[in-house]
Design a protein around this motif. Structure first.
Motif, short mmCIF file in Angstrom:
data_model
loop_
_atom_site.label_atom_id
_atom_site.label_comp_id
_atom_site.label_asym_id
_atom_site.label_seq_id
_atom_site.Cartn_x
_atom_site.Cartn_y
_atom_site.Cartn_z
N HIS A 180 -28.20 -9.82 27.95
CA HIS A 180 -28.72 -8.46 27.79
C HIS A 180 -27.91 -7.54 28.70
O HIS A 180 -27.08 -8.02 29.49
N GLN A 185 -28.19 -2.94 35.46
CA GLN A 185 -29.17 -2.32 36.39
C GLN A 185 -28.90 -2.77 37.82
O GLN A 185 -28.80 -1.96 38.74
N ARG A 206 -25.98 -13.96 22.46
CA ARG A 206 -26.98 -15.02 22.42
C ARG A 206 -26.61 -16.02 21.33
O ARG A 206 -26.10 -15.62 20.29
N GLN A 219 -26.36 -3.80 23.15
CA GLN A 219 -27.58 -3.20 23.65
C GLN A 219 -27.21 -1.92 24.40
O GLN A 219 -26.06 -1.71 24.76
N GLU A 221 -28.81 -0.14 27.80
CA GLU A 221 -29.77 -0.20 28.90
C GLU A 221 -29.97 1.21 29.44
O GLU A 221 -29.09 2.06 29.31
N PHE A 260 -42.05 -8.25 30.57
CA PHE A 260 -40.70 -8.61 30.96
C PHE A 260 -40.75 -8.95 32.44
O PHE A 260 -41.48 -8.29 33.19
N PHE A 262 -38.78 -8.32 34.73
CA PHE A 262 -38.15 -7.33 35.62
C PHE A 262 -38.82 -5.98 35.57
O PHE A 262 -38.35 -5.03 36.20
N THR A 263 -39.91 -5.83 34.80
CA THR A 263 -40.65 -4.57 34.81
C THR A 263 -42.14 -4.86 34.93
O THR A 263 -42.62 -5.91 34.48
N GLY A 291 -37.56 -2.28 24.49
CA GLY A 291 -38.38 -2.77 25.58
C GLY A 291 -38.23 -1.85 26.78
O GLY A 291 -37.17 -1.27 26.99
N SER A 292 -39.31 -1.74 27.56
CA SER A 292 -39.24 -0.80 28.68
C SER A 292 -40.29 -1.15 29.72
O SER A 292 -41.14 -2.02 29.49
N GLY A 293 -40.24 -0.47 30.84
CA GLY A 293 -41.27 -0.66 31.86
C GLY A 293 -40.85 -0.04 33.18
O GLY A 293 -39.74 0.47 33.32
N PHE A 315 -35.20 0.64 30.52
CA PHE A 315 -35.43 0.32 29.11
C PHE A 315 -34.17 -0.32 28.55
O PHE A 315 -33.09 -0.22 29.13
N1 PHE Z 1 -33.50 -6.77 28.64
C1 PHE Z 1 -34.60 -6.72 27.72
C2 PHE Z 1 -34.21 -7.51 26.46
O1 PHE Z 1 -33.07 -7.81 26.26
C3 PHE Z 1 -34.97 -5.30 27.34
C4 PHE Z 1 -35.52 -4.50 28.51
C5 PHE Z 1 -34.65 -3.76 29.31
C6 PHE Z 1 -36.85 -4.49 28.78
C7 PHE Z 1 -35.15 -3.04 30.37
C8 PHE Z 1 -37.38 -3.75 29.82
C9 PHE Z 1 -36.52 -3.03 30.62
O2 PHE Z 1 -35.05 -7.83 25.64
#
Ligand code: PHE
Length: 362
Positions: A180, A185, A206, A219, A221, A260, A262-263, A291-293, A315
């Motif tokens: 990812h 980050q 992947r 992706q 970020e 997740f 990390f969030t 995805g986020s947080g 995110f």
């Molecule tokens: N890294 C997560 C994924 O690949 C997405 C994500 C990024 C979620 C940042 C929350 C914060 O699914």
């Protein structure tokens, strides 16, 4: 050596020298060493020789066989080298030649790939909100990809990632192809003091391959770190982005609790659409987009930022996915085929950088 053996030796040498290519060479080889080759026949006849001659003739035949095999092999190497040299000469490309204007497709100089277009648009929309673009390596250390993000070894979340592992450089840390863009980050937080406001578009990997998954994909970020960042900022920022990107001013956006490592809290973000027509913003269906947080305090601490002083949100979204939705592209696989027909269908005329106005739908 008896005359017949000597004759076979000189005639084979002459035939090999005269063979102009590997095809002719092979005919010589089969004619001598093959099932009904001349040497094979002599070996078969050995049994009929008088007993007192058999020993000496057998030894001479073996010596000859080795010599012929060596000569045949040497000629093969010669012919292969010549064939390679000829091919290199014939296929030589002078890259310094000026391009031929008539080779350009139908009068235009090329098109921008939809993936690049989407990433340009993301940079334009987030750029207008004050985000800078950050980058990280595709071959990433295990620590940046997982450890820094609160995914320790043996954490179940690792199993979701179908990771490609890369052999470490001697004495170096374990390495992976990043699964990812989230390791960017950590790199940014370690590389600059807050406040931070970045997006990081790029390639991710992947071990997954079917109609909707490619082993390489993209992706984008996002990371915001400041003193008083709240969930409200996260929601406002992503709602604005999604409405601008899809060009639908009232696009319904839904935040759904998720997980997740990390969030905390974590949310999946859905947009409204019509499953049947594919219309974005219409209909009663929801589609997961990203995805986020709020950045987990442990991630901040891992990256040298004091979580009592700073907080923020992050995110991540799939670039292919939003590109397919926005432009109604049905299949993921042709994205990487370099098929000129597909590129002409879905490519964008270059030279006009994606502008915020376009992003907001005029
Ligand atoms: N890294 C997560 C994924 O690949 C997405 C994500 C990024 C979620 C940042 C929350 C914060 O699914």
């Amino acid at each position: 050596m008896s005359d017949d053996l000597e004759a076979l030796r000189t005639e084979t040498a002459a035939a090999l020298a005269a063979a102009p290519d590997l095809r002719a060479w092979d005919a010589v080889r089969v004619g001598v060493l093959g099932k009904s080759g001349r040497l094979t026949a002599l070996l078969k006849d050995l049994g009929r020789a008088p007993a007192e001659e058999r020993r000496a003739r057998g030894a001479a035949l073996n010596v000859l066989k080795d010599a012929l095999a060596a000569a045949i092999e040497a000629r093969r190497a010669e012919l292969e080298a010549a064939a390679l040299a000829a091919r290199l000469a014939a296929e030589r490309l002078d890259v310094s030649l000026p391009p031929r204007p008539e080779a350009a497709v139908a009068g235009h100089p090329g098109l921008v790939h939809p993936i690049s277009r989407t990433m340009d648009e993301m940079a334009a929309i987030f750029g207008a909100m004050g985000f800078a673009v950050a980058e990280g390596p595709d071959v990433e250390s295990d620590w940046f990809n997982f450890g820094a993000l609160n995914i320790p070894a043996h954490h179940p979340a690792r199993a979701d990632h179908d990771t490609f592992y890369v052999p470490p450089i001697a004495g170096g840390p374990p390495r992976v192809l990043r699964t990812h863009t989230s390791p960017v980050q950590a790199r940014v937080m370690l590389g600059q003091p807050p406040p931070i406001r970045i997006i990081a578009p790029g390639r991710t990997y992947r071990a997954d391959h079917d109609a909707t998954h490619s082993p390489m994909f993209h992706q984008c970020e996002g990371l915001v770190i400041d003193r008083d960042i709240t969930l409200g900022h996260l929601k406002g920022c992503l709602i604005d982005f999604l409405r601008a990107f899809f060009g639908v001013p009232n696009l319904p956006v839904r935040f759904r609790a998720s997980y997740f490592p990390f969030t905390e809290p974590s949310m999946e973000v859905d947009i409204g659409w019509d499953r049947r027509s594919g219309e974005i913003g219409g209909g009663a269906d929801w589609l997961e987009i990203l995805g986020s947080g709020m950045v987990h305090p442990r991630v901040l601490a891992n990256c040298g930022i004091d979580p009592r002083e700073w907080q923020g949100f992050a995110f991540g979204m799939g670039v292919e996915r939003v590109t397919m939705l926005k432009h109604g592209i049905p299949d993921l696989r042709p994205f990487y085929d370099s098929d000129i027909r597909w590129l002409r269908q879905y490519g964008f005329v270059g030279g006009a950088p994606a502008s915020l106005h376009e992003g907001f739908g005029g």
